[in-house]
Each structure stands twice: as C-alpha cells, then as structure tokens.
Motif scaffolding. Structure first.
Motif, PDB file in Angstrom:
ATOM      1  N   TRP A   1       3.867  10.560  10.097  1.00 37.86           N
ATOM      2  CA  TRP A   1       3.208   9.268   9.846  1.00 37.86           C
ATOM      3  C   TRP A   1       2.765   9.190   8.401  1.00 37.86           C
ATOM      4  O   TRP A   1       2.158  10.112   7.872  1.00 37.86           O
ATOM      5  N   GLU A   2       3.056   8.075   7.749  1.00 38.70           N
ATOM      6  CA  GLU A   2       2.484   7.785   6.443  1.00 38.70           C
ATOM      7  C   GLU A   2       1.117   7.174   6.686  1.00 38.70           C
ATOM      8  O   GLU A   2       0.982   6.220   7.442  1.00 38.70           O
ATOM      9  N   ILE A   3       0.114   7.750   6.053  1.00 40.24           N
ATOM     10  CA  ILE A   3      -1.251   7.259   6.267  1.00 40.24           C
ATOM     11  C   ILE A   3      -1.695   6.565   4.980  1.00 40.24           C
ATOM     12  O   ILE A   3      -1.740   7.166   3.914  1.00 40.24           O
TER      13      ILE A   3
ATOM     14  N   MET B   1       0.841  -1.186   0.000  1.00 39.94           N
ATOM     15  CA  MET B   1       0.000   0.000   0.000  1.00 39.94           C
ATOM     16  C   MET B   1       0.881   1.241   0.000  1.00 39.94           C
ATOM     17  O   MET B   1       1.757   1.367   0.829  1.00 39.94           O
ATOM     18  N   SER B   2       0.620   2.162  -0.905  1.00 32.32           N
ATOM     19  CA  SER B   2       1.382   3.405  -0.908  1.00 32.32           C
ATOM     20  C   SER B   2       0.655   4.434  -0.038  1.00 32.32           C
ATOM     21  O   SER B   2      -0.572   4.449   0.018  1.00 32.32           O
ATOM     22  N   PRO B   3       1.418   5.270   0.654  1.00 30.38           N
ATOM     23  CA  PRO B   3       0.778   6.261   1.522  1.00 30.38           C
ATOM     24  C   PRO B   3       0.068   7.323   0.698  1.00 30.38           C
ATOM     25  O   PRO B   3       0.533   7.713  -0.365  1.00 30.38           O
ATOM     26  N   HIS B   4      -1.100   7.746   1.179  1.00 36.05           N
ATOM     27  CA  HIS B   4      -1.849   8.811   0.520  1.00 36.05           C
ATOM     28  C   HIS B   4      -1.584  10.146   1.207  1.00 36.05           C
ATOM     29  O   HIS B   4      -1.694  11.181   0.584  1.00 36.05           O
ATOM     30  N   LEU B   5      -1.253  10.095   2.473  1.00 35.01           N
ATOM     31  CA  LEU B   5      -1.020  11.299   3.255  1.00 35.01           C
ATOM     32  C   LEU B   5       0.183  11.094   4.160  1.00 35.01           C
ATOM     33  O   LEU B   5       0.462   9.969   4.567  1.00 35.01           O
TER      34      LEU B   5
END
Length: 136
Positions: free
Chosen positions: A10-12, A1-5
């Motif tokens: 923190w990578e969310i 999963m790539s972070p969206h935020l």
C-alpha cells in the motif's frame, strides 16, 4: 499526493492540510519530550551522582556554579545548577536551562547566565536558599 510510505503493498499518503500538519505537530512534541527526558536524566543521574565533578565546573566568577552539557542534551544547550551543603543537608538547586531562543540564535548561554548571577537572580547563600525554599 505523493506517497510517503509503502507498507504491505500500500502507498500511504497524508492529507496535506489536515493530517500532515497534525503529524508535524506530534513529531515536534516528541522532540520536546526527548529534551525533557534528557534534562531529567541529566539532573537525576549525572549531576546528582557528582555535582562537583570537573566536567561540570565553571571558572572565574561562576566557579560556585556548575553546568551540564552534552550527555543527551541537544547541542549548545546548557543546564546550570548550584550545589549547597549546610546543616547536614545537601541541596542541588537547578537554576536555568540555557538554549537557543529561535532558529539560528547564537546568543551565548554563559553570558546570559552570568548576567542573571550578577543581577542576583539566584540565592547566593545557604540562608537565602532556605528563605526561597520556605516560600514554596
């Protein structure tokens, strides 16, 4: 999963099968609510302030009707209405919100509205409006 935020270090990331779908549905609902807000603003503030204003005027066989375009409505959306005045009463009858039915639909709202008028889908006189209002 790539972070969206990324926030506060923190990578969310969003779980793609569950939360991402829910997020997309919520976003779509917000868009629909914005459209509703624009429609209600158009009715209560713009149309009611001057239903006979030239910016609402239609021509030819539809000259008794008005339409709101722009002013917060999405592009190509048209809100059709008709003002009635008689017996000391003024009624703005909101008739139809013309909008694209599906992505890429280029059907002409004015042609569709004209067909509805020709079929007699809307009250044409004060008396027919009164009868319709009394049925409610």
């Amino acid at each position: 999963m790539s972070p969206h935020l990324v926030r506060h270090g923190w990578e969310i990331a969003f779980q793609p099968q569950l939360f991402a779908r829910q997020y997309a549905e919520l976003k779509a609902e917000v868009t629909r609510l914005k459209y509703l807000a624009a429609v209600m603003e158009g009715i209560k503030e713009h149309i009611a302030a001057g239903p006979y204003a030239s910016r609402f005027a239609l021509r030819g066989p539809l000259r008794r009707y008005g339409r709101l375009k722009g002013l917060g409505l999405p592009e190509r959306y048209r809100l059709f209405f008709r003002p009635f005045e008689a017996e000391g009463r003024r009624v703005l009858l909101i008739l139809w919100l013309g909008f694209p039915r599906k992505e890429g639909d280029r059907s002409d709202c004015y042609a569709a509205f004209s067909r509805m008028v020709s079929r007699g889908d809307f009250p044409d006189t004060w008396q027919s409006l009164q009868a319709e209002l009394d049925r409610r």
